[in-house]
Scaffold this active site. Structure first.
Site, PDB file in Angstrom:
ATOM      1  N   GLU A 196     -30.627  71.415  -3.753  1.00 59.19           N
ATOM      2  CA  GLU A 196     -31.095  70.080  -4.163  1.00 59.19           C
ATOM      3  C   GLU A 196     -32.003  70.179  -5.397  1.00 59.19           C
ATOM      4  O   GLU A 196     -31.939  69.341  -6.289  1.00 59.19           O
ATOM      5  CB  GLU A 196     -31.822  69.407  -2.992  1.00 59.19           C
ATOM      6  CG  GLU A 196     -30.859  69.090  -1.847  1.00 59.19           C
ATOM      7  CD  GLU A 196     -31.585  68.520  -0.637  1.00 59.19           C
ATOM      8  OE1 GLU A 196     -32.186  69.321   0.100  1.00 59.19           O
ATOM      9  OE2 GLU A 196     -31.545  67.310  -0.448  1.00 59.19           O
ATOM     10  N   GLU A 216     -27.556  71.885   5.897  1.00 55.52           N
ATOM     11  CA  GLU A 216     -28.520  71.221   6.792  1.00 55.52           C
ATOM     12  C   GLU A 216     -27.925  70.787   8.126  1.00 55.52           C
ATOM     13  O   GLU A 216     -28.594  70.852   9.156  1.00 55.52           O
ATOM     14  CB  GLU A 216     -29.159  70.005   6.089  1.00 55.52           C
ATOM     15  CG  GLU A 216     -30.235  70.358   5.071  1.00 55.52           C
ATOM     16  CD  GLU A 216     -29.692  70.614   3.669  1.00 55.52           C
ATOM     17  OE1 GLU A 216     -28.470  70.804   3.509  1.00 55.52           O
ATOM     18  OE2 GLU A 216     -30.506  70.630   2.720  1.00 55.52           O
ATOM     19  N   GLY A 247     -32.504  72.639   0.381  1.00 55.60           N
ATOM     20  CA  GLY A 247     -33.448  72.160  -0.627  1.00 55.60           C
ATOM     21  C   GLY A 247     -33.376  72.955  -1.931  1.00 55.60           C
ATOM     22  O   GLY A 247     -33.730  72.436  -2.995  1.00 55.60           O
ATOM     23  N   ALA A 254     -35.486  74.312   2.064  1.00 55.75           N
ATOM     24  CA  ALA A 254     -36.826  73.932   2.505  1.00 55.75           C
ATOM     25  C   ALA A 254     -37.249  74.948   3.566  1.00 55.75           C
ATOM     26  O   ALA A 254     -36.395  75.570   4.217  1.00 55.75           O
ATOM     27  CB  ALA A 254     -36.794  72.529   3.082  1.00 55.75           C
TER      28      ALA A 254
END
Ligand code: CAA
Length: 255
Positions: free
Chosen positions: A112, A132, A109, A64
């Site tokens: 993910e 993270e 992300g 992200a």
């Protein structure tokens, strides 16, 4: 689209995440665009599979967008995370096989996103991880749940709490990747060609059975399979597939 490149080959939609200067990090605009693609093409009979890859040779998606998250309030973080989770659930339940062609970094992300795809083909130089906690965060796009269901509890907790990066050999060993490829896009396209020969209706039903069954009680999951199996016998594709076998010819599936 500003952050995605879309290309249709014969029967495959190739989505390239296109922010190479930020190693293809996912910001809100990009998540909206991916959302549009997966909503708009859901019933497109002209495509039989989807490939997601990253622009450039260095990164699939490096997570992200950390810059965007820097000033999040808790409620902004909740909205951001639920938008990502919703999109990745849509990808996981997509009616056609979705292949992550991982060409370099798949972190946070980015991993993910790859975990929500049905198949992961990776390049030799791929680096995967959920780092993270090194930012004081946890995975927020479904990673704590999906990593565990793919590699098991012990390896998921080890990877997430250590924030470690793993290489392609390790990813293959733990079942996080299906295959290490010399040319990840070319080999993904070869797989898509094989998929395109089969019944689209049966493929959609198989994915439904696997994904619904994965989230159901063990014994209920067999009822799901039984229902879907029997429903196929009302479809002309199933009749065509069986007739073609018995008549020793190639099937012509219509969906
Ligand atoms: N967000 C925003 N920008 C990013 C980014 C990210 N996740 N990853 C890389 N970039 C940017 C860098 O800031 C840099 O931009 P500038 O040139 O403007 O400084 C550019 O991409 C190139 O990156 P590096 O210079 O860092 O390249 P490198 O080769 O030295 O390192 C890397 C590569 C190891 C992938 C490193 O960039 C990195 O560690 N990135 C962050 C990975 C990460 O922690 N991802 C998890 C994010 S949190 C998350 O995803 C939360 C969630 O679950 C929802």
């Amino acid at each position: 689209m500003k952050n995605l490149k879309l290309k249709k080959t014969e029967k495959t939609l190739i989505i390239t995440i296109n922010r190479p200067d930020e190693l293809n990090a996912l910001n809100s605009a990009l998540i909206n665009e991916l959302d549009d693609v997966f909503s708009n093409n859901r019933d497109d009979n002209n495509i039989s599979s989807v490939i997601i890859t990253g622009a450039g040779s260095k990164s699939f998606v490096a997570g992200a967008d950390i810059k965007e998250m820097a000033n999040f309030s808790s409620s902004a973080a909740a909205a951001y995370s639920s938008h990502g989770i919703e999109l990745f659930n849509n990808i996981e339940s997509y009616s056609k096989p979705v292949i992550a062609a991982i060409n370099g970094y798949a972190l946070g992300g980015g991993l993910e996103l790859a975990l929500s795809c049905h198949i992961r083909y990776i390049s030799k130089n791929a680096i995967l991880g959920l780092p993270e906690v090194s930012l004081g965060l946890i995975p927020g796009f479904g990673g704590t749940q999906r990593l565990r269901s793919i590699v098991g509890l012990g390896i998921a907790i080890e990877m997430i709490t250590s924030a470690k990066h793993i290489n392609s050999d390790e990813a293959l060993r733990i079942g996080l990747a299906n295959k290490i490829c010399n040319d990840v896009l070319e080999e993904s396209l070869l797989l898509c060609q094989k998929i395109s020969l089969n019944s689209p209706m049966a493929i959609k039903t198989a994915i439904q059975s696997i994904i619904l069954g994965k989230n159901a009680n063990y014994y209920d999951s067999f009822d799901i399979e039984n229902n879907l199996f029997s429903q196929l016998f009302t479809s002309s594709d199933t009749k065509e597939g069986i007739d073609a076998f018995l008549e020793k010819r190639k099937p012509k599936f219509k969906n």
